[in-house]
Enzyme design. Sequence first.
Site, PDB file in Angstrom:
ATOM      1  CG  ASP A  39      -2.028  -0.973   1.180  1.00  0.00           C
ATOM      2  OD1 ASP A  39      -2.331  -1.456   0.073  1.00  0.00           O
ATOM      3  OD2 ASP A  39      -2.606  -1.273   2.247  1.00  0.00           O
ATOM      4  CE1 TYR A  67       3.569  -6.505   4.395  1.00  0.00           C
ATOM      5  CE2 TYR A  67       3.046  -8.775   4.975  1.00  0.00           C
ATOM      6  CZ  TYR A  67       3.145  -7.774   4.033  1.00  0.00           C
ATOM      7  OH  TYR A  67       2.829  -8.047   2.715  1.00  0.00           O
ATOM      8  CG  ASP A  81      -5.234   2.515   5.956  1.00  0.00           C
ATOM      9  OD1 ASP A  81      -5.877   3.586   5.871  1.00  0.00           O
ATOM     10  OD2 ASP A  81      -4.792   1.928   4.947  1.00  0.00           O
ATOM     11  NE  ARG A 173      -5.138  -1.888   3.425  1.00  0.00           N
ATOM     12  CZ  ARG A 173      -6.124  -1.908   2.552  1.00  0.00           C
ATOM     13  NH1 ARG A 173      -7.268  -1.305   2.835  1.00  0.00           N
ATOM     14  NH2 ARG A 173      -5.991  -2.507   1.392  1.00  0.00           N
TER      15      ARG A 173
END
Length: 288
Positions: A39, A67, A81, A173
């Site tokens: 993203d 992540y 988010d 997310r």
Amino acid sequence: MPNGILIIDKPAGWTSMDVCAKVRGILREKRVGHGGTLDPMATGVLPVFVGQATRGVEFAENGRKEYVAGLRLGLVTDTQDTTGTALETHPVTVTAEQVRQVLERFRGPQQQIPPMYSAIKIGGQKLYDLARKGQEVERKPRSVIFYELELLEQVSETDFVLRCLCSKGTYIRTLCHDIGQALGCGGAMYSLRRTMAAAFTADQAVTLEDVQSRGEELLLPTDSLFSDHPILLLKSDKLEKRVRCGNPITLPGTADGTYRVYGQGRQFLCLSRAEGGVLTSIKNFFGA
């Protein structure tokens, strides 16, 4: 012509395709692709494939990814988010131990419903295009796997930092949103950094400024994508010629498995599968 892999540390605010376009311009090579979308708000490891190496994109996309994500509790947004519009806010009285306990529910195989703000197509239309028009459509759950999931730090009453090792197709997310729902106060992702993709790590990543100044010298060889597979060196020109013509070859006594195959000049030729003493190419990486 440049061939190889750049491990880019993607800056915030750039799309993955923005990065590819920049690399395309710097290296003057049309064949550029990336191994797994990040993203725009996210940073971190983005493998970018150049020239002949673009044939390896599919293998990078299918690999595990790691992540480090910021989870903000007490907030629900339309994008899941903090770049989105707030839909709900709630008081937060959650402890770090409660977050750890909830994380246990999410480890292992899961069914995850993709967010509306995603590039998935339904009926030929990308979900984020529909979302921007105020439309919401039913999405089928996807099978994902969280191999590792841990709380790294509690930053404040509402903010927590998580580390996640997961399968392809996972939306962090959505994980943050779902954790918030499970805790009863809502949640959204406020930061995301990818620290590993296709076995490449943040330690190997370079900036776009590095690529601008150093160019092709930063390219990793294509076969670095397959470093977890053993090497198989062809011992004759005849065998190499057959491989280059796309034919299976017989190699009695070769253990079943996947191999990095090299020619007489130790040029990486292909990723191949050996079964019953017969070696068959999975994907070729040599030029015409």
